[in-house]
Design a protein around this motif. Structure first.
Motif, PDB file in Angstrom:
ATOM      1  N   LEU A  68     -11.411   6.735   5.646  1.00  0.00           N
ATOM      2  CA  LEU A  68     -11.199   6.438   3.933  1.00  0.00           C
ATOM      3  C   LEU A  68     -12.349   5.868   3.460  1.00  0.00           C
ATOM      4  O   LEU A  68     -13.027   5.179   4.255  1.00  0.00           O
ATOM      5  N   GLN A  69     -12.484   5.769   2.426  1.00  0.00           N
ATOM      6  CA  GLN A  69     -13.519   5.053   1.420  1.00  0.00           C
ATOM      7  C   GLN A  69     -12.683   4.999   0.050  1.00  0.00           C
ATOM      8  O   GLN A  69     -11.746   5.631  -0.187  1.00  0.00           O
ATOM      9  N   GLU A  70     -13.020   3.660  -0.458  1.00  0.00           N
ATOM     10  CA  GLU A  70     -12.354   3.342  -1.714  1.00  0.00           C
ATOM     11  C   GLU A  70     -13.360   2.765  -2.716  1.00  0.00           C
ATOM     12  O   GLU A  70     -14.280   1.733  -2.220  1.00  0.00           O
ATOM     13  N   TYR A  71     -13.221   3.130  -3.800  1.00  0.00           N
ATOM     14  CA  TYR A  71     -14.342   2.651  -5.112  1.00  0.00           C
ATOM     15  C   TYR A  71     -13.437   2.369  -6.267  1.00  0.00           C
ATOM     16  O   TYR A  71     -12.460   3.005  -6.608  1.00  0.00           O
ATOM     17  N   PHE A  72     -13.728   1.119  -6.840  1.00  0.00           N
ATOM     18  CA  PHE A  72     -13.007   0.509  -7.945  1.00  0.00           C
ATOM     19  C   PHE A  72     -13.949   0.612  -9.137  1.00  0.00           C
ATOM     20  O   PHE A  72     -14.958  -0.244  -9.294  1.00  0.00           O
ATOM     21  N   VAL A  88      -9.457   6.703  -4.145  1.00  0.00           N
ATOM     22  CA  VAL A  88      -9.253   6.499  -2.739  1.00  0.00           C
ATOM     23  C   VAL A  88      -9.737   7.983  -2.140  1.00  0.00           C
ATOM     24  O   VAL A  88      -8.861   8.897  -2.316  1.00  0.00           O
ATOM     25  N   GLY A 110      -8.921   2.670  -8.923  1.00  0.00           N
ATOM     26  CA  GLY A 110      -9.231   2.639  -7.414  1.00  0.00           C
ATOM     27  C   GLY A 110      -9.348   4.263  -6.982  1.00  0.00           C
ATOM     28  O   GLY A 110      -8.346   5.007  -7.351  1.00  0.00           O
ATOM     29  N   TYR A 129     -14.703  -0.770  -1.144  1.00  0.00           N
ATOM     30  CA  TYR A 129     -13.704  -1.604  -0.323  1.00  0.00           C
ATOM     31  C   TYR A 129     -14.374  -1.832   1.259  1.00  0.00           C
ATOM     32  O   TYR A 129     -15.032  -0.899   1.698  1.00  0.00           O
ATOM     33  N   TYR A 147     -13.687  -0.703   5.632  1.00  0.00           N
ATOM     34  CA  TYR A 147     -13.965   0.770   6.316  1.00  0.00           C
ATOM     35  C   TYR A 147     -15.294   0.686   7.169  1.00  0.00           C
ATOM     36  O   TYR A 147     -15.817  -0.237   7.692  1.00  0.00           O
ATOM     37  N   ARG A 151      -5.562   4.946  -8.395  1.00  0.00           N
ATOM     38  CA  ARG A 151      -4.551   4.122  -8.707  1.00  0.00           C
ATOM     39  C   ARG A 151      -5.120   3.086  -9.620  1.00  0.00           C
ATOM     40  O   ARG A 151      -6.502   2.666  -9.434  1.00  0.00           O
ATOM     41  N   GLN A 200       0.852  -1.174  -0.033  1.00  0.00           N
ATOM     42  CA  GLN A 200       0.075   0.041   0.105  1.00  0.00           C
ATOM     43  C   GLN A 200       0.896   1.334  -0.008  1.00  0.00           C
ATOM     44  O   GLN A 200       2.145   1.101   0.031  1.00  0.00           O
TER      45      GLN A 200
END
Length: 487
Positions: free
Chosen positions: A354-358, A409, A407, A443, A446, A388, A150
C-alpha cells in the motif's frame, strides 16, 4: 437455414461471453498454491513479507490487566539489563518494519483485548490488542458502532492509533478524533493516563507515533449508534469528483459512509471514477453476521493482477453490482466489518503493498493528471486506487492531515525480487514528489523508500518529534526500523 445459423452463432457467442469470466476466475483459483509462508523460529515479519528479521524473542502478553502490567515491567527491566530494544506488534499491517527491531524483543499485544462499554456516555474501554472486528461484534449487541476506523476490521486498535489511521466515515478526521484517552506504559515502568487534558504532549506524540513512546494499554473510544444504511453510487469523470462529492456527500446530512474509486485498467486509465456512499434510512437494522462468503469476490480481485482483462472484468462487475445492490439496506457494523482476506494474496512469489497520499481538494485533479503517466509507465502492477475524504486533524504530532484532504489509497502487487524492489523505490519517490508538488503529504506506515530530507518536507515537525522521543525515552528502549531509518 441462414436464420438458424445466425441463431446458433448468437447462442454460441452468448455462451462464450458468459463463460469467459467464469473461466478467468477458475484459472485464477487454479494458479494459486494455497501455501502459507512459515516464519522460521527466532524471526518475525510484517504484512509486506519483505522484512524477515532475526529477533531475540516474541512475548505474548496476557489479557488480564494486573498480569500485563506486572509482566511488562519485568520485560522493561530485562531489556535494560541486557541492552535489548523493544518493539510493539499487533496485527502487523504496517509494511516498513514499524513493529520490528533486529535482535530485539517483540511484544505481541493481540491477547490483550478485554472490553467494557459505558452505555451512559457512549465510551468503549478496550485493550489495545483487540481487533476492530472484536469491538464491532461486542458493540453490535448494544446497538452501538465504532465512530472512526479503517476500511478493514482486521487491524488492532492499538496499531491503528499508532499509525493514526483514517476511515471512510463521512468528512471526519483520522482515528485520533475518536480517542478520548489511553493508558501508557513508559520506559521507566510507570503507567500514566494520556488525554487532551492530562499528559497532552504524550497524547499527541503517541497517536501516530509508531510505538516509540511506550506501550498503549487501555483505550477509551467514542462510540456511535449502529444504524441502517442504504447504498448509492454515481459513475462520473474524475474531473467532476470534487463538485459531485460536495453535492451528494458533504451537503447531504444523511450520508454516513463514503469512498471513491478510480478505474485502473489500461483502457480508460484514471478516466472513470465511482462515488459510493451510504445514507441513513428508517429501516430495521440487519443483524451482524459472524462469517461472510468472500471467495468469489477475492478471486475477482486476484484475477486483476498483471491482467488487463481481469482489471476490466473487475471494474465491469463492480459497477454492474453497484446497479444490482443499489437501494440495498445494510447495518453500519456490517459495512465496517470487512476483513483483509477479501483481497488476500496467495501467490508466494509476490506481495501486495500500500501507499497513501493526502491532497487538498484544490489540487485534486492536478494530482491525478500528474500521477497518470508515472503509474502508466511503471513496471509495478497497480491493483486499486480508492479515494477517501479526511478532515483536518488537530491531535497527532506527525500530522498528515493539516487541512481537509482527500486520501488516495494505492495498492500495488510487487514481485519479491531485487529488480522490482528497486522499481518500487523509484516509483514511490516519484509519487511523493508529485504529492509534495501538490501541497500534499504521504503516509508513513509503509515501505521505507523515502529519504530523511523528503520525509521532513512532508512532515515539518519531524525533527521536534525525534527530539521529544529522546526526552521521553532517552535510552531508546522502544525502537523499530522506522525510527532507525528516519531519525
Amino acid at each position: 437455414m441462414k436464420k438458424k445459423h445466425l441463431w446458433l452463432i448468437g447462442l454460441l457467442t452468448a455462451i462464450i461471453f458468459l463463460s469467459v469470466p467464469t473461466f478467468h476466475i477458475l484459472k485464477t483459483k487454479w494458479s494459486e498454491n494455497d501455501k502459507t509462508q512459515k516464519i522460521p523460529n527466532g524471526y518475525t515479519n510484517d504484512a509486506s513479507q519483505l522484512n524477515l528479521t532475526k529477533i531475540d524473542t516474541i512475548i505474548q502478553v496476557p489479557n488480564d490487566k494486573k498480569e500485563i502490567e506486572s509482566q511488562l515491567k519485568d520485560i522493561l527491566k530485562y531489556a535494560k539489563e541486557n541492552n535489548l530494544k523493544i518493539s510493539i506488534a499487533g496485527a502487523r499491517h504496517s509494511m516498513g518494519g514499524h513493529t520490528i527491531y533486529p535482535n530485539g524483543i517483540v511484544l505481541n499485544m493481540l491477547p490483550y483485548k478485554q472490553m467494557e462499554l459505558d452505555t451512559t456516555n457512549n465510551i468503549l474501554t478496550v485493550g489495545s490488542g483487540a481487533l476492530w472486528e472484536d469491538a464491532l461484534k461486542y458493540l453490535d449487541k448494544y446497538g452501538k458502532s465504532i465512530a472512526i476506523m479503517q476500511a478493514f476490521s482486521s487491524f488492532s486498535i492499538g496499531g491503528s492509533i499508532s499509525v493514526n489511521g483514517h476511515g471512510w466515515q463521512k468528512d471526519l478526521p483520522p482515528i485520533s478524533a475518536s480517542v478520548i484517552s489511553f493508558t501508557l506504559l513508559t520506559q521507566n515502568g510507570e503507567i500514566i493516563n494520556c488525554s487532551r487534558q492530562e499528559n497532552q504532549e504524550l497524547f499527541n506524540l503517541v497517536i501516530g507515533g509508531y510505538g516509540l513512546f511506550g506501550v498503549i494499554l487501555d483505550v477509551k473510544l467514542k462510540v456511535v449508534e449502529n444504524i441502517a444504511l442504504q447504498y448509492k453510487y454515481i459513475k462520473l469523470s474524475p474531473d467532476n469528483y470534487i463538485s459531485y462529492y460536495k453535492k451528494y456527500v458533504s451537503d447531504n446530512p444523511n450520508v454516513n459512509l463514503v469512498f471513491g474509486r478510480l478505474r485502473i485498467s489500461d483502457k480508460h486509465f484514471l478516466e472513470e471514477a465511482t462515488l459510493n456512499f451510504f445514507e441513513k434510512v428508517n429501516a430495521p437494522i440487519p443483524v451482524l453476521q459472524n462469517e461472510k462468503s468472500t471467495e468469489t469476490q477475492r478471486l475477482v480481485f486476484r484475477g486483476s493482477v498483471n491482467n488487463e482483462y481481469g482489471k476490466r472484468l473487475r471494474w465491469d462487475l463492480e459497477t454492474g453490482m453497484n446497479k444490482v445492490s443499489k437501494k440495498e439496506i445494510y447495518s453500519r457494523n456490517e459495512l465496517l466489518n470487512d476483513h483483509v482476506s477479501l483481497i488476500e494474496n496467495k501467490d508466494t512469489s509476490s506481495t501486495d503493498l500500500l501507499q497513501e497520499y493526502f491532497i487538498p481538494d484544490r489540487n485534486f485533479n492536478q494530482f491525478i493528471n500528474d500521477i497518470k503517466p508515472i503509474l502508466k509507465n511503471s513496471k509495478i502492477d497497480l491493483l486499486n486506487i480508492t479515494i477517501r475524504g479526511v478532515h483536518q486533524d488537530s491531535d497527532s504530532y506527525l500530522n498528515y492531515a493539516r487541512e481537509n484532504v482527500f486520501g488516495f489509497v494505492l495498492l500495488f502487487n510487487q514481485k519479491k525480487t531485487d529488480e522490482q524492489e528497486a522499481e518500487m523505490k523509484i516509483l514511490t519517490n516519484q509519487l511523493v514528489d508529485v504529492a509534495l508538488k501538490n501541497e500534499g503529504t504521504f503516509y508513513l506506515p509503509y515501505r521505507l523508500h523515502i529519504g530523511k530530507d523528503k520525509m521532513r518536507k512532508s512532515y515539518p515537525n519531524a525533527n521536534n518529534f525525534f527530539q521529544l522521543k529522546l526526552k521521553y525515552d532517552p535510552n531508546e528502549i522502544f525502537n523499530n526500523k522506522f525510527y532507525e531509518h528516519y531519525k
